[in-house]
Enzyme design. Structure first.
Site, PDB file in Angstrom:
ATOM      1  N   SER A 254       1.031  -1.284   0.010  1.00 54.96           N
ATOM      2  CA  SER A 254       0.160   0.108   0.007  1.00 54.96           C
ATOM      3  C   SER A 254       0.679   1.143  -0.034  1.00 54.96           C
ATOM      4  O   SER A 254       2.173   1.141  -0.105  1.00 54.96           O
ATOM      5  CB  SER A 254      -0.825   0.026   1.273  1.00 54.96           C
ATOM      6  N   LYS A 255       0.254   2.580  -0.018  1.00 56.17           N
ATOM      7  CA  LYS A 255       0.882   3.775  -0.167  1.00 56.17           C
ATOM      8  C   LYS A 255       2.052   3.835   1.004  1.00 56.17           C
ATOM      9  O   LYS A 255       2.858   4.451   1.025  1.00 56.17           O
ATOM     10  CB  LYS A 255      -0.121   4.943   0.036  1.00 56.17           C
ATOM     11  N   ARG A 256       1.687   3.165   1.992  1.00 49.63           N
ATOM     12  CA  ARG A 256       2.452   3.456   3.254  1.00 49.63           C
ATOM     13  C   ARG A 256       3.813   2.855   2.909  1.00 49.63           C
ATOM     14  O   ARG A 256       4.923   3.346   3.736  1.00 49.63           O
ATOM     15  CB  ARG A 256       1.870   2.710   4.567  1.00 49.63           C
ATOM     16  N   ALA A 257       4.013   2.092   2.168  1.00 56.28           N
ATOM     17  CA  ALA A 257       5.265   1.323   1.949  1.00 56.28           C
ATOM     18  C   ALA A 257       6.096   2.123   1.219  1.00 56.28           C
ATOM     19  O   ALA A 257       7.416   1.885   0.862  1.00 56.28           O
ATOM     20  CB  ALA A 257       5.028   0.048   1.198  1.00 56.28           C
TER      21      ALA A 257
END
Length: 485
Positions: A254-257
């Site tokens: 996800s974008k958090r990665a």
RNA sequence: GGCGCCAUAGUAUAAUGGUCAGUACAAGGGGCUCUCAAUCCCUAGAUAGGAGUUCGAUUCUCCUUGGCGCUACCA
């Protein structure tokens, strides 16, 4: 394989090109090229609410950037067009009508609210919700009359009791699905707009797609799609489902990665060949101990036999390493151009400077750079004033006074140097150090910090050469001042 | 909850029904060296657990556990 292979990717233009989609695209591309087949790009934009032209462009650009080219697609046409689902509605309508006439599908007048209610009731009772077939027996002509009178109705596929939809997966082998889980699922919205599973089947069949290779998240869709193929009386193509890409926490990327969209990697200064090479290695291997590969080599080596079944974690560290490998073998001219935008971004002047000098700067950092975006940090002392940090200058071996004297002495000698080049500089500094009875490094480190403000830099004398006499001396002066304070 | 998929070191993977389970990134140590990097050498680290088949299983079967996906009038 003797048949003519046709594969496709069918992204929906609802956002930027995700790394997972890119990999699916790449695998399809490699598969097609390896077997001399055809690779098709189709835009699945039946979700008109969420589809945007920007997203569509991002998909084109992302694929092209990676070096993935397609043989048929919305931008270049082909014999099986159109290649956007919104332009194929008539086709879907025909197929839908056929199903309706044949009795393989029927109109359903249940409202979304009713369905939702039944679903929650079932859930509360810990029962599996399946559509209760309320509208299954409504005759077609009656249904049509009601629609003509203004009622809204979706279209459901009539799935016979006990239907099985097992299939053979190219990657996973035989997939068995519990037939109890099927119900009469919806294939078209009110007004006849097709739903994903339906439109996909129509298109894949009409476009003569032979192998459907996609992410494992479609595994459950496949059974439904098989039911649709059967209802239409069509042959079922071959299926293969790739594993998913996980982040370092073993969750869906996800974008958090950090970077998850192809454009992100581009912005951060990754080379397209790095990204293409690396994502191919997530879930696939050439079967030998070989990792760095050109696109041609990957095409040559690609086979479904070495596609991994298990989900794979995306390791950003290894990506950086690979990019560093590619950077090290780049021609200097190309590297300079690649780095410029990032330097400009950091506010450094790269256009109105001596280009030969800039080349030397970049050369010094080439083997230290893993990412173009690291350039501004690596290079800053070539372009801007550096802060003087006394504590950085200080050493355990010598007092600040000794250091200052040593630098003063060095500065004096440097002043009179005839040729400001790395050999001269090194000779001078070395003999100076031995005169002082110092280890070379004891003098070089404070000098390094004086001229660069950093402990880790390219070789000192090469750096000083590129920095130039004037600037080097000026910085040494400042360092001496800060040591005396 | 239901259905499905999956399981080799921290990560990506290789391999075989039977040698010390190989490689790469990361980690630790060392060489080179003015630092860093590059490069070279060395070290540690894995077949999730339990049954079964077999002379022998990491490989085949089953169970357990764990992870993930799907569970829409999204794609």
């Amino acid at each position: 394989m003797t048949e003519k292979i046709r594969v496709r990717i069918a992204p929906s233009p609802t956002g930027k090109l995700h790394i997972g989609n890119a990999r699916t695209g790449l695998f399809n591309y490699l598969f097609a090229r390896h077997y001399g087949g055809t690779f098709i790009l189709r835009i699945d934009d039946t979700d008109t609410e969420r589809s945007t032209p920007e997203a569509e462009k991002a998909i084109f650009d992302g694929l092209k950037w990676l070096g993935i080219t397609w043989d048929e697609g919305p931008d270049i046409g082909g014999n099986y067009g159109p290649y956007k689902q919104t332009e194929r509605f008539d086709t879907y309508k025909d197929a839908l009508n056929r199903l309706l006439e044949d009795g393989h599908a029927y109109y359903c007048f249940c409202s979304p609210e009713e369905i939702e209610q039944k679903r929650t009731t079932a859930e509360k009772a810990h029962e599996i919700y399946r559509y209760d077939n309320t509208c299954r027996t409504i005759p077609l002509d009656e249904a049509r009359k009601r629609i003509a009178a203004g009622e809204r109705a979706v279209i459901r596929l009539r799935v016979p009791e006990g239907t099985e939809a097992n299939f053979h997966d190219l990657i996973r082998g035989d997939i068995e699905v519990d037939s109890e889980t099927f119900d009469d699922f919806v294939i078209a919205k009110p007004g006849g707009a097709p739903l994903y599973n339906f439109a996909t089947v129509i298109d894949d069949h009409l476009m003569d797609i032979t192998h459907i290779l996609r992410g494992q998240d479609h595994l459950t869709n496949t059974s439904k799609q098989i039911l649709i193929y059967r209802a239409l009386g069509w042959d079922v193509p071959k299926f293969g489902h790739f594993s998913l890409i996980l982040d370092t926490n073993r969750k869906k990327l996800s974008k958090r990665a950090g970077a998850v969209y192809i454009g992100d990697f581009q912005e951060q200064g990754y080379l397209p060949q790095t990204v293409a090479n690396f994502i191919a290695l997530i879930g696939w291997s050439p079967g030998e101990n070989k990792e760095k590969m050109t696109m041609e080599e990957m095409v040559e080596a690609f086979s479904m036999d070495h596609v991994q079944k298990a989900d794979a974690v995306f390791d950003p560290e290894k990506l950086k390493w690979l990019n560093g490998v590619y950077i090290r073998e780049m021609p200097l001219e190309n590297l300079v151009e690649a780095v410029k935008p990032h330097l400009r971004n950091a506010g450094f002047e790269v256009d109105n400077v001596d280009q030969e000098w800039l080349k030397k700067v970049v050369f010094l950092e080439q083997e230290r750079m893993r990412l173009f975006s690291e350039a501004s940090e690596l290079f800053d002392f070539f372009f801007k004033e550096i802060p003087y940090d006394k504590s950085l200058l200080s050493s355990k071996k010598h007092s600040d006074d000794e250091l200052a004297r040593a630098l003063e002495q060095t500065r004096e000698q440097l002043e009179g140097i005839s040729n400001w080049d790395k050999e001269e500089l090194e000779n001078l500094c070395r003999s100076l150090a031995s005169q002082m009875g110092w280890q070379g490094g004891d003098l070089f480190m404070p000098l390094r910090i004086a001229v660069t403000g950093k402990k880790a830099t390219p070789p000192l004398f090469e750096t000083m050469e590129v920095l130039g006499k004037e600037l080097s001396l000026k910085r040494i002066d400042k360092a001496i001042q800060s040591l005396k304070k």
